[in-house]
Write a protein that holds these residues in place. Structure first.
Motif, PDB file in Angstrom:
ATOM      1  N   VAL A 156       0.765  -1.677  -0.254  1.00 12.19           N
ATOM      2  CA  VAL A 156       0.606  -0.620   0.061  1.00 12.19           C
ATOM      3  C   VAL A 156       0.618   1.513  -0.288  1.00 12.19           C
ATOM      4  CG1 VAL A 156      -1.795   1.723   1.440  1.00 12.19           C
ATOM      5  CG2 VAL A 156      -1.871  -1.291   1.253  1.00 12.19           C
ATOM      6  N   ALA A 157       2.195   1.160   0.934  1.00  8.30           N
ATOM      7  CA  ALA A 157       2.801   2.883   0.784  1.00  8.30           C
ATOM      8  C   ALA A 157       3.626   2.391  -0.538  1.00  8.30           C
ATOM      9  CB  ALA A 157       3.799   1.793   2.255  1.00  8.30           C
ATOM     10  N   ARG A 158       4.126   1.771  -1.182  1.00  4.24           N
ATOM     11  CA  ARG A 158       4.388   1.278  -2.436  1.00  4.24           C
ATOM     12  C   ARG A 158       3.685   2.663  -3.609  1.00  4.24           C
ATOM     13  NH1 ARG A 158       6.833  -3.620  -1.250  1.00  4.24           N
ATOM     14  NH2 ARG A 158       8.736  -3.963  -0.709  1.00  4.24           N
ATOM     15  N   LEU A 159       2.713   1.766  -3.578  1.00  5.50           N
ATOM     16  CA  LEU A 159       1.016   2.189  -4.256  1.00  5.50           C
ATOM     17  C   LEU A 159       1.216   3.754  -4.559  1.00  5.50           C
ATOM     18  CD1 LEU A 159      -0.998   2.310  -6.359  1.00  5.50           C
ATOM     19  CD2 LEU A 159      -2.427   1.052  -5.029  1.00  5.50           C
ATOM     20  N   ALA A 160       1.516   4.355  -2.550  1.00  2.00           N
ATOM     21  CA  ALA A 160       0.822   5.026  -1.987  1.00  2.00           C
ATOM     22  C   ALA A 160       1.427   6.325  -2.529  1.00  2.00           C
ATOM     23  CB  ALA A 160       0.512   5.577  -0.670  1.00  2.00           C
ATOM     24  N   ARG A 161       2.725   5.757  -2.933  1.00  2.26           N
ATOM     25  CA  ARG A 161       4.406   6.416  -3.509  1.00  2.26           C
ATOM     26  C   ARG A 161       4.157   7.313  -5.132  1.00  2.26           C
ATOM     27  NH1 ARG A 161       9.264   4.603  -2.105  1.00  2.26           N
ATOM     28  NH2 ARG A 161       9.833   6.267  -3.977  1.00  2.26           N
ATOM     29  N   LEU A 162       3.683   5.628  -5.757  1.00  8.09           N
ATOM     30  CA  LEU A 162       3.506   5.593  -6.300  1.00  8.09           C
ATOM     31  C   LEU A 162       2.104   6.463  -7.520  1.00  8.09           C
ATOM     32  CD1 LEU A 162       4.064   4.774  -9.608  1.00  8.09           C
ATOM     33  CD2 LEU A 162       2.486   3.200  -9.695  1.00  8.09           C
ATOM     34  N   LEU A 163       1.241   6.852  -6.453  1.00  8.61           N
ATOM     35  CA  LEU A 163      -0.044   7.893  -5.960  1.00  8.61           C
ATOM     36  C   LEU A 163       0.708   9.153  -6.230  1.00  8.61           C
ATOM     37  CD1 LEU A 163      -2.936   5.701  -5.480  1.00  8.61           C
ATOM     38  CD2 LEU A 163      -2.340   6.112  -7.033  1.00  8.61           C
ATOM     39  N   ARG A 164       1.022   9.964  -5.362  1.00  9.55           N
ATOM     40  CA  ARG A 164       1.289  11.382  -5.504  1.00  9.55           C
ATOM     41  C   ARG A 164       2.701  11.984  -6.988  1.00  9.55           C
ATOM     42  NH1 ARG A 164       5.562  10.389  -0.130  1.00  9.55           N
ATOM     43  NH2 ARG A 164       7.330  10.375  -1.832  1.00  9.55           N
ATOM     44  N   ALA A 165       2.591  10.709  -7.920  1.00  9.89           N
ATOM     45  CA  ALA A 165       2.737  11.509  -9.232  1.00  9.89           C
ATOM     46  C   ALA A 165       1.651  11.869 -10.001  1.00  9.89           C
ATOM     47  CB  ALA A 165       3.731  10.579 -10.058  1.00  9.89           C
ATOM     48  N   THR A 166       0.641  10.641  -9.392  1.00  8.15           N
ATOM     49  CA  THR A 166      -0.862  11.473 -10.158  1.00  8.15           C
ATOM     50  C   THR A 166      -1.244  12.690  -9.586  1.00  8.15           C
ATOM     51  OG1 THR A 166      -2.375  10.261  -8.531  1.00  8.15           O
ATOM     52  CG2 THR A 166      -1.640   9.155 -10.282  1.00  8.15           C
ATOM     53  N   ARG A 167      -1.220  13.301  -8.929  1.00  4.03           N
ATOM     54  CA  ARG A 167      -1.505  14.823  -8.579  1.00  4.03           C
ATOM     55  C   ARG A 167      -0.822  15.968  -8.720  1.00  4.03           C
ATOM     56  NH1 ARG A 167       0.653  16.630  -2.946  1.00  4.03           N
ATOM     57  NH2 ARG A 167      -0.877  18.062  -3.152  1.00  4.03           N
ATOM     58  N   VAL A 168      -0.158  15.902 -10.384  1.00  2.00           N
ATOM     59  CA  VAL A 168      -0.258  15.962 -10.926  1.00  2.00           C
ATOM     60  C   VAL A 168      -1.339  17.033 -11.297  1.00  2.00           C
ATOM     61  CG1 VAL A 168       1.033  16.173 -13.305  1.00  2.00           C
ATOM     62  CG2 VAL A 168       2.421  15.245 -11.967  1.00  2.00           C
ATOM     63  N   VAL A 169      -1.833  15.853 -11.378  1.00  6.01           N
ATOM     64  CA  VAL A 169      -3.449  16.022 -12.097  1.00  6.01           C
ATOM     65  C   VAL A 169      -3.936  17.551 -11.662  1.00  6.01           C
ATOM     66  CG1 VAL A 169      -6.032  15.080 -12.717  1.00  6.01           C
ATOM     67  CG2 VAL A 169      -4.140  14.072 -13.588  1.00  6.01           C
ATOM     68  N   SER A 170      -4.357  17.268 -10.563  1.00  2.83           N
ATOM     69  CA  SER A 170      -5.153  18.114  -9.572  1.00  2.83           C
ATOM     70  C   SER A 170      -3.963  19.133  -8.718  1.00  2.83           C
ATOM     71  CB  SER A 170      -4.979  17.669  -7.707  1.00  2.83           C
ATOM     72  OG  SER A 170      -3.724  16.691  -6.740  1.00  2.83           O
ATOM     73  N   SER A 171      -2.866  19.343  -9.930  1.00  3.32           N
ATOM     74  CA  SER A 171      -2.167  20.656  -9.373  1.00  3.32           C
ATOM     75  C   SER A 171      -2.139  21.667 -10.796  1.00  3.32           C
ATOM     76  CB  SER A 171      -0.844  20.341  -9.590  1.00  3.32           C
ATOM     77  OG  SER A 171      -0.347  19.962  -7.670  1.00  3.32           O
ATOM     78  N   VAL A 172      -2.678  21.261 -11.718  1.00  6.65           N
ATOM     79  CA  VAL A 172      -2.820  22.018 -13.401  1.00  6.65           C
ATOM     80  C   VAL A 172      -4.322  21.583 -13.442  1.00  6.65           C
ATOM     81  CG1 VAL A 172      -2.297  21.661 -15.251  1.00  6.65           C
ATOM     82  CG2 VAL A 172      -1.064  20.845 -13.834  1.00  6.65           C
ATOM     83  N   PRO A 173      -4.812  22.792 -13.183  1.00  6.12           N
ATOM     84  CA  PRO A 173      -6.466  23.530 -13.444  1.00  6.12           C
ATOM     85  C   PRO A 173      -7.289  22.711 -15.324  1.00  6.12           C
ATOM     86  CG  PRO A 173      -5.245  25.238 -12.873  1.00  6.12           C
ATOM     87  CD  PRO A 173      -3.879  24.384 -13.278  1.00  6.12           C
ATOM     88  N   GLU A 174      -6.681  22.518 -15.735  1.00  7.33           N
ATOM     89  CA  GLU A 174      -6.497  21.669 -17.665  1.00  7.33           C
ATOM     90  C   GLU A 174      -6.868  20.712 -17.280  1.00  7.33           C
ATOM     91  OE1 GLU A 174      -4.268  23.517 -16.616  1.00  7.33           O
ATOM     92  OE2 GLU A 174      -4.963  25.574 -17.271  1.00  7.33           O
ATOM     93  N   LEU A 175      -6.114  19.778 -16.522  1.00 11.77           N
ATOM     94  CA  LEU A 175      -5.600  18.286 -16.756  1.00 11.77           C
ATOM     95  C   LEU A 175      -6.997  18.073 -15.506  1.00 11.77           C
ATOM     96  CD1 LEU A 175      -2.272  17.151 -15.702  1.00 11.77           C
ATOM     97  CD2 LEU A 175      -3.962  17.040 -17.955  1.00 11.77           C
ATOM     98  N   ARG A 176      -7.357  18.629 -14.263  1.00 12.43           N
ATOM     99  CA  ARG A 176      -8.493  18.842 -13.472  1.00 12.43           C
ATOM    100  C   ARG A 176      -9.880  18.992 -14.052  1.00 12.43           C
ATOM    101  NH1 ARG A 176      -5.910  22.567  -9.868  1.00 12.43           N
ATOM    102  NH2 ARG A 176      -7.429  23.924  -9.655  1.00 12.43           N
ATOM    103  N   LEU A 177      -9.898  20.203 -15.255  1.00 16.01           N
ATOM    104  CA  LEU A 177     -11.260  20.062 -16.154  1.00 16.01           C
ATOM    105  C   LEU A 177     -11.283  19.255 -16.923  1.00 16.01           C
ATOM    106  CD1 LEU A 177     -13.402  21.457 -16.823  1.00 16.01           C
ATOM    107  CD2 LEU A 177     -11.678  22.695 -18.849  1.00 16.01           C
ATOM    108  N   ILE A 178     -10.651  18.340 -17.821  1.00 16.62           N
ATOM    109  CA  ILE A 178     -10.803  16.958 -18.036  1.00 16.62           C
ATOM    110  C   ILE A 178     -10.745  15.943 -17.382  1.00 16.62           C
ATOM    111  CG2 ILE A 178      -9.266  15.315 -19.899  1.00 16.62           C
ATOM    112  CD1 ILE A 178      -8.006  17.676 -21.242  1.00 16.62           C
TER     113      ILE A 178
END
Length: 332
Positions: A156-178
């Motif tokens: 679970v910890a390894r998966l969570a560390r990998l999911l930290r990369a997906t926070r790019v979506v929440s940080s870019v408004p255009e990606l959040r919109l898509i």
């Protein structure tokens, strides 16, 4: 008897003048003008040099509202994603294990501090932070990455560390919109999926009767026929299937051609139409929300300006009251 004279401000276009009771000297008060009345003259600061300490919520709001805050967080997320990619190179990981451990701890501390600042910025209502689904996503990802990297929660910890990369979506408004548009399109896509399922069922039964004997591996049963038709939806290998079916019946070309035209060129394009329609609607909603927020911010700025002017006027009146309001003893 007592005779009380006060200086009475006169409303004039320029700075207001006040006439003394006997001397005729003129005093001045701060000019109070409407925010929209052309040039605005700000009153003097009633407490020059005074500084008030910021509350934790005010400090967090100022810190997270800085223009460099969000780009810095995005840069940290990208750097963390790059580090996770480098960790897949085993020789590099073994040679610099201590460095990777230190970097991971630094990224983790930075992300925890970011979440704490964003929660603190809501002041006495920290639960308001979770009203935004993206904030909840960030909180869960960062919280899950705090799990120990060994033991029962290692995966679970390894998966969570990998999911930290997906926070790019929440940080870019255009990606959040898509992504938000895709999620909102799921209910509408359900009807399109129902239509696709109906087509696969009808063509699957028909294909079983037409090609089941000649090609039992692809059409021998309804599940096998459905799998074959799903493959045809991707336009992968349908020519070979049509040639194999042509040995059983001469209408094989009509079967495959009609399915491709109806299921691929029509139905699949419906998915695109649904997504584009919802994307346009989401853009309009986002623009309306931004306009409303901008108008609200302008209103708050005007109210703050008026409050500042009223405070300055009150301070000026209090400062002049002891000098101008004393009793004048005399006989009538």
């Amino acid at each position: 008897m007592y005779k009380v004279d006060r200086q009475i401000p006169r409303a004039v276009s320029g700075p207001a003048e006040t006439l003394g009771p006997r001397s005729g000297t003129a005093g001045r008060c701060p000019s109070i003008e409407a925010p929209d009345a052309g040039r605005v003259t700000r009153p003097p600061d009633p407490w020059p040099g005074a500084s008030r300490p910021l509350s934790p919520a005010a400090f967090a709001r100022r810190f997270t509202g800085h223009p460099a805050f969000q780009p810095t967080v995005l840069a940290l997320i990208v750097a963390n994603a790059a580090m996770i990619g480098f960790e897949t190179h085993r020789p590099l990981l073994e040679a610099h294990a201590a460095l990777f451990t230190t970097l991971n701890a630094a990224f983790q501390a930075a992300f925890v501090a970011e979440i704490l600042l964003r929660v603190t910025a809501h002041g006495a209502r920290p639960l308001a932070f979770f009203r935004d689904g993206w904030n909840t996503f960030d909180f869960l990802v960062v919280g899950a990455s705090l799990l120990p990297g060994s033991g029962d929660f290692a995966n679970v910890a390894r998966l969570a560390r990998l999911l930290r990369a997906t926070r790019v979506v929440s940080s870019v408004p255009e990606l959040r919109l898509i992504v938000g548009t895709m999620l909102k399109s799921i209910p509408s896509m359900g009807h399109v999926l129902l239509l696709v399922g109906l087509l696969i069922y009808v063509y699957g039964v028909l294909g079983h009767h037409l090609f089941g004997t000649a090609d039992p591996a692809s059409w021998g049963s309804l599940p096998a026929a459905a799998t074959t038709l799903f493959q045809v939806l991707t336009l992968e290998g349908w020519v070979e299937l049509m040639r194999a079916g042509g040995r059983a019946t001469p209408v094989a070309w009509a079967f495959y051609a009609s399915f491709i035209v109806v299921a691929v060129f029509v139905v699949i394009n419906l998915f695109i139409a649904v997504v584009l329609n919802n994307l346009e609607a989401a853009k309009r909603e986002q623009q309306a929300a931004e306009d409303a927020a901008r108008g609200h911010a302008e209103l708050l700025a005007r109210l703050a300006d008026v409050r500042e002017r009223l405070n300055a006027l009150e301070h000026w009146l209090r400062a002049r009251a002891p000098a101008d309001g004393g009793p004048d003893r005399g006989r009538g």
